[in-house]
Design a protein around this motif. Structure first.
Motif, mmCIF file in Angstrom:
data_model
loop_
_atom_site.group_PDB
_atom_site.id
_atom_site.type_symbol
_atom_site.label_atom_id
_atom_site.label_comp_id
_atom_site.label_asym_id
_atom_site.label_seq_id
_atom_site.Cartn_x
_atom_site.Cartn_y
_atom_site.Cartn_z
ATOM 1 N N MET A 87 0.816 -1.209 0.000
ATOM 2 C CA MET A 87 0.000 0.000 0.000
ATOM 3 C C MET A 87 0.851 1.260 0.000
ATOM 4 N N LEU A 88 1.900 1.270 0.805
ATOM 5 C CA LEU A 88 2.791 2.432 0.815
ATOM 6 C C LEU A 88 3.408 2.648 -0.560
ATOM 7 N N PHE A 89 3.825 1.560 -1.190
ATOM 8 C CA PHE A 89 4.461 1.663 -2.505
ATOM 9 C C PHE A 89 3.473 2.144 -3.560
ATOM 10 N N GLU A 90 2.328 1.482 -3.649
ATOM 11 C CA GLU A 90 1.392 1.764 -4.725
ATOM 12 C C GLU A 90 0.719 3.125 -4.598
ATOM 13 N N SER A 91 0.536 3.598 -3.380
ATOM 14 C CA SER A 91 -0.162 4.870 -3.182
ATOM 15 C C SER A 91 0.786 6.036 -2.964
ATOM 16 N N GLY A 92 2.087 5.814 -3.121
ATOM 17 C CA GLY A 92 3.035 6.898 -2.888
ATOM 18 C C GLY A 92 2.968 7.411 -1.470
ATOM 19 N N ASP A 93 3.034 6.468 -0.510
ATOM 20 C CA ASP A 93 2.916 6.806 0.918
ATOM 21 C C ASP A 93 1.566 7.462 1.225
ATOM 22 N N PHE A 94 0.508 6.873 0.663
ATOM 23 C CA PHE A 94 -0.875 7.284 0.910
ATOM 24 C C PHE A 94 -1.211 8.656 0.315
ATOM 25 N N LYS A 95 -0.445 9.076 -0.677
ATOM 26 C CA LYS A 95 -0.723 10.364 -1.334
ATOM 27 C C LYS A 95 -1.769 10.222 -2.435
ATOM 28 N N TYR A 96 -1.949 9.012 -2.958
ATOM 29 C CA TYR A 96 -2.868 8.804 -4.073
ATOM 30 C C TYR A 96 -3.805 7.634 -3.787
ATOM 31 N N SER A 97 -5.031 7.758 -4.282
ATOM 32 C CA SER A 97 -5.984 6.664 -4.139
ATOM 33 C C SER A 97 -6.523 6.227 -5.495
ATOM 34 N N ARG A 98 -5.966 6.778 -6.572
ATOM 35 C CA ARG A 98 -6.320 6.343 -7.907
ATOM 36 C C ARG A 98 -5.105 6.498 -8.809
ATOM 37 N N ASN A 99 -5.094 5.755 -9.899
ATOM 38 C CA ASN A 99 -3.962 5.781 -10.817
ATOM 39 C C ASN A 99 -3.991 7.067 -11.648
ATOM 40 N N HIS A 100 -2.854 7.763 -11.646
ATOM 41 C CA HIS A 100 -2.726 9.007 -12.409
ATOM 42 C C HIS A 100 -1.595 8.980 -13.431
ATOM 43 N N PHE A 101 -0.707 8.007 -13.312
ATOM 44 C CA PHE A 101 0.526 8.045 -14.091
ATOM 45 C C PHE A 101 0.716 6.763 -14.909
ATOM 46 N N PRO A 102 1.132 6.890 -16.194
ATOM 47 C CA PRO A 102 1.247 8.167 -16.925
ATOM 48 C C PRO A 102 -0.121 8.776 -17.162
ATOM 49 N N ALA A 103 -0.154 10.088 -17.187
ATOM 50 C CA ALA A 103 -1.414 10.818 -17.317
ATOM 51 C C ALA A 103 -2.162 10.374 -18.577
ATOM 52 N N PRO A 104 -3.457 10.262 -18.492
ATOM 53 C CA PRO A 104 -4.314 10.624 -17.352
ATOM 54 C C PRO A 104 -4.562 9.467 -16.391
ATOM 55 N N GLY A 105 -3.830 8.386 -16.517
ATOM 56 C CA GLY A 105 -4.038 7.227 -15.659
ATOM 57 C C GLY A 105 -5.013 6.239 -16.264
ATOM 58 N N ARG A 106 -5.083 5.066 -15.656
ATOM 59 C CA ARG A 106 -5.991 4.027 -16.144
ATOM 60 C C ARG A 106 -7.368 4.182 -15.509
ATOM 61 N N PRO A 107 -8.410 4.266 -16.300
ATOM 62 C CA PRO A 107 -9.761 4.401 -15.741
ATOM 63 C C PRO A 107 -10.081 3.268 -14.772
ATOM 64 N N GLY A 108 -10.605 3.630 -13.629
ATOM 65 C CA GLY A 108 -11.080 2.634 -12.679
ATOM 66 C C GLY A 108 -10.024 1.986 -11.821
ATOM 67 N N GLN A 109 -8.748 2.325 -12.016
ATOM 68 C CA GLN A 109 -7.701 1.718 -11.187
ATOM 69 C C GLN A 109 -7.441 2.590 -9.980
ATOM 70 N N GLY A 110 -7.487 1.973 -8.805
ATOM 71 C CA GLY A 110 -7.270 2.742 -7.593
ATOM 72 C C GLY A 110 -7.455 1.910 -6.343
ATOM 73 N N THR A 111 -7.744 2.576 -5.235
ATOM 74 C CA THR A 111 -7.671 2.116 -3.847
ATOM 75 C C THR A 111 -6.214 2.195 -3.433
ATOM 76 N N ARG A 112 -5.918 1.925 -2.184
ATOM 77 C CA ARG A 112 -4.557 2.157 -1.686
ATOM 78 C C ARG A 112 -3.560 1.125 -2.181
ATOM 79 N N ASN A 113 -4.027 0.001 -2.698
ATOM 80 C CA ASN A 113 -3.100 -0.937 -3.344
ATOM 81 C C ASN A 113 -3.236 -0.898 -4.859
ATOM 82 N N MET A 114 -3.906 0.118 -5.369
ATOM 83 C CA MET A 114 -4.044 0.384 -6.806
ATOM 84 C C MET A 114 -4.555 -0.832 -7.576
ATOM 85 N N GLN A 115 -5.672 -1.353 -7.126
ATOM 86 C CA GLN A 115 -6.269 -2.485 -7.821
ATOM 87 C C GLN A 115 -6.752 -2.068 -9.208
ATOM 88 N N SER A 116 -6.681 -3.001 -10.128
ATOM 89 C CA SER A 116 -7.190 -2.745 -11.468
ATOM 90 C C SER A 116 -8.708 -2.644 -11.432
#
Length: 218
Positions: A87-116
């Protein structure tokens, strides 16, 4: 997280009840200070930063993570450490809760472990089947019809977003994977990453995991 293959919310199966995993015999519960020691930036959030509304501090994350361990019977320190590290790795130490990179990110990917998006749909369906947090099958189906970002919104609350890593371990990984995590070995963590998560084991992932298991207990 790439595909592979709370509140008491699980009806425990016989397999779960017979789980052989080593328990966290210290009786400890993860604390905000544990998280801050691991990732000092989790002490605060800059709400003016880009995507700053997604950031959560250790004081919010710790109780939600601790609850997820209870809800999904993740009882060994080794397995708990693995979930915290990912969770720390995937969320950038809890800074993100959805995928943004590379912009604009993958639709629907998120949560603190960045699930697809696919796994978030499964997660939402499982939660709805149990009536967790007011989710219903009708709400999930309506969100699915709207699109993957709408499904993500259902499961990306603080309570559910920090629980998805435990849900994924309990529902998508084999008992052998969790046994490897319980033993807190690098081979076990590598297997978790490559055979269950479906991602590459990299040096930065391993170093993050080593920092967590080095605590030995909460």
């Amino acid at each position: 997280m790439l595909p592979s293959t709370l509140l008491p919310l699980l009806s425990l199966t016989a397999t779960t009840l017979a789980s052989p995993f080593k328990r966290n015999t210290t009786g400890g519960t993860i604390t905000a200070q544990n998280l801050i020691d691991l990732a000092p930036s989790t002490a605060t959030c800059d709400t003016t930063a880009q995507f700053g509304d997604e950031c959560r501090t250790a004081s919010i994350a710790a109780p939600a993570i601790a609850q997820s361990f209870t809800d999904y019977t993740v009882t060994s320190f080794g397995a708990q450490a693995a979930l915290v590290s990912i969770m720390l790795f995937e969320s950038g130490d809890f800074k993100y809760s959805r995928n943004h990179f590379p912009a604009p990110g993958r639709p629907g990917q998120g949560t603190r472990n960045m699930q697809s998006a696919d796994f978030n749909a499964l997660y939402a369906e499982d939660l709805a089947a149990k009536g967790t947090c007011g989710l219903t099958t009708a709400k999930v189906e309506a969100a699915k019809a709207e699109g993957p970002d709408a499904v993500l919104a259902l499961v990306n609350t603080d309570r559910l977003g920090f629980a998805s890593a435990a849900w994924f371990l309990r529902t998508q990984c084999t008992p052998a994977i969790e046994e490897g995590l319980a033993a807190a070995t690098e081979d076990g963590y590598n297997a978790y990453l490559t055979e269950c998560i479906g991602t590459t084991s990299t040096e930065d992932r391993i170093e993050g995991w080593k920092a967590v298991v080095a605590l030995k207990e909460w």
